[in-house]
Design a protein around this motif. Structure first.
Motif, PDB file in Angstrom:
ATOM      1  N   ASN A 270      44.368  29.384  47.042  1.00  0.00           N
ATOM      2  CA  ASN A 270      43.997  30.530  47.872  1.00  0.00           C
ATOM      3  C   ASN A 270      42.485  30.716  47.835  1.00  0.00           C
ATOM      4  O   ASN A 270      41.831  30.446  46.818  1.00  0.00           O
ATOM      5  CB  ASN A 270      44.672  31.814  47.374  1.00  0.00           C
ATOM      6  N   VAL A 271      41.944  31.178  48.952  1.00  0.00           N
ATOM      7  CA  VAL A 271      40.532  31.581  49.032  1.00  0.00           C
ATOM      8  C   VAL A 271      40.484  33.095  48.914  1.00  0.00           C
ATOM      9  O   VAL A 271      41.073  33.812  49.737  1.00  0.00           O
ATOM     10  CB  VAL A 271      39.884  31.121  50.349  1.00  0.00           C
ATOM     11  N   GLU A 272      39.785  33.606  47.917  1.00  0.00           N
ATOM     12  CA  GLU A 272      39.704  35.043  47.688  1.00  0.00           C
ATOM     13  C   GLU A 272      38.252  35.434  47.422  1.00  0.00           C
ATOM     14  O   GLU A 272      37.430  34.602  47.013  1.00  0.00           O
ATOM     15  CB  GLU A 272      40.575  35.457  46.495  1.00  0.00           C
ATOM     16  N   GLU A 273      37.975  36.733  47.677  1.00  0.00           N
ATOM     17  CA  GLU A 273      36.627  37.236  47.405  1.00  0.00           C
ATOM     18  C   GLU A 273      36.412  37.385  45.913  1.00  0.00           C
ATOM     19  O   GLU A 273      37.332  37.742  45.161  1.00  0.00           O
ATOM     20  CB  GLU A 273      36.417  38.587  48.101  1.00  0.00           C
ATOM     21  N   LYS A 274      35.175  37.125  45.494  1.00  0.00           N
ATOM     22  CA  LYS A 274      34.850  37.259  44.083  1.00  0.00           C
ATOM     23  C   LYS A 274      34.742  38.730  43.706  1.00  0.00           C
ATOM     24  O   LYS A 274      34.349  39.571  44.538  1.00  0.00           O
ATOM     25  CB  LYS A 274      33.539  36.541  43.772  1.00  0.00           C
ATOM     26  N   ASP A 275      35.057  39.046  42.497  1.00  0.00           N
ATOM     27  CA  ASP A 275      34.896  40.389  41.977  1.00  0.00           C
ATOM     28  C   ASP A 275      33.412  40.659  41.759  1.00  0.00           C
ATOM     29  O   ASP A 275      32.742  39.926  41.029  1.00  0.00           O
ATOM     30  CB  ASP A 275      35.673  40.547  40.664  1.00  0.00           C
ATOM     31  N   PRO A 276      32.821  41.711  42.412  1.00  0.00           N
ATOM     32  CA  PRO A 276      31.376  41.948  42.237  1.00  0.00           C
ATOM     33  C   PRO A 276      30.983  42.185  40.779  1.00  0.00           C
ATOM     34  O   PRO A 276      29.852  41.904  40.401  1.00  0.00           O
ATOM     35  CB  PRO A 276      31.127  43.196  43.095  1.00  0.00           C
TER      36      PRO A 276
END
Length: 279
Positions: A270-276
């Motif tokens: 899966n492609v997911e956003e990184k945790d800031p």
């Protein structure tokens, strides 16, 4: 026009009904003959109604009234001319009133609305000085303004030398800038054949909902997955490749192969956003 609307037809209908009633009362007539008499009377009334309805229309069709233009005299033409002149004057007054309203009411409102928008824009951008008319510089201030413009063109080191009054030899010129770094060209390895040894199928589920599929070898470095994600439109600084279960980022490094990170068979990632907070 009906029987009720025509007095003559109504009078005839009443007379016929009265005559039929009297004649039936003083004569020996059976019920059947009375019904026939009533039917004939009804048909007669229908014929009278139709004739009264058709007569004025046939008269207008066969004998049309004279045309109004032929009977129009000089007085009518003069009256019509006066009406046209009055209509034009009234239209001119309405046009003047509309232009006066647009010039004195609508236009100032539009200018005030535009001025308010400009004030809000400059207040938001911090350029409120544009709203002022400014002050005219005196003769002594013109030279100061030229000096300020000249100082703006100088670098910080040149301004420091001028303030300290150092000799011109102390200035070594602007510092050399480092050459720009060459852009890294991403080239993915060719897809191996389906029946090749050590081949694995990898599916990449993107945030847009589409799924990308590609074949790799187990010996390929794990960073090819990051390059594949980057070429698909997802920058590695913002997005990361994660395992579906347990949901965690996939460890991708140059010295690790796909087999080292656990991709030894067909896999879905899966492609997911990184945790800031972790970047």
């Amino acid at each position: 026009m009906s029987v009720v609307g025509n007095p003559c037809a109504s009078l005839c209908a009443v007379a016929i009904l009265f005559f039929c009633c009297i004649s039936w009362k003083h004569s020996i007539v059976g019920v059947r003959d009375a019904l026939f008499l009533a039917g004939r009377t009804f048909l007669l009334l229908c014929f009278i109604t139709f004739a009264s309805y058709l007569y004025p229309r046939m008269k207008a069709l066969l004998f049309p009234p004279p045309c109004q233009e032929e009977t129009e005299g000089p007085e009518d033409a003069e009256a019509r001319l006066k009406q046209d002149i009055a209509r034009r004057e009234q239209q001119a007054k309405l046009n003047n009133k509309a232009s006066h309203y647009q010039e004195n009411v609508q236009k100032p409102k539009q200018e005030a609305r535009l001025r308010k928008k400009e004030d809000n824009f400059y207040a938001m951008t911090g350029e409120t000085w544009r709203l002022t008319e400014g002050q005219q510089l005196r003769e002594g201030e013109l030279g100061d303004q030229e000096d300020m413009e000249e100082q703006d063109e100088l670098t910080a080191q040149q301004r420091a030398i001028r303030r300290r009054k150092l000799p011109a030899m102390a200035y070594q010129g602007p510092a050399k800038k480092d050459p720009p770094l060459a852009k890294r060209v991403i080239v993915l390895p060719d897809e191996p054949p389906v029946d090749a040894e050590g081949v694995v199928n990898v599916a990449l589920r993107c945030l847009s909902g589409r799924t990308l599929k590609r074949r790799f070898l187990k010996s390929h470095p794990s960073t090819v997955l990051v390059d594949w994600m980057f070429k698909s439109g997802y920058h590695p600084t913002v997005y990361a490749i994660c395992e579906p279960y347990p949901r965690r980022p996939l460890q991708t490094e140059e010295h690790l192969t796909l087999e080292d990170v656990g991709i030894v068979r067909n896999t879905v990632l899966n492609v997911e956003e990184k945790d800031p907070s972790t970047t």
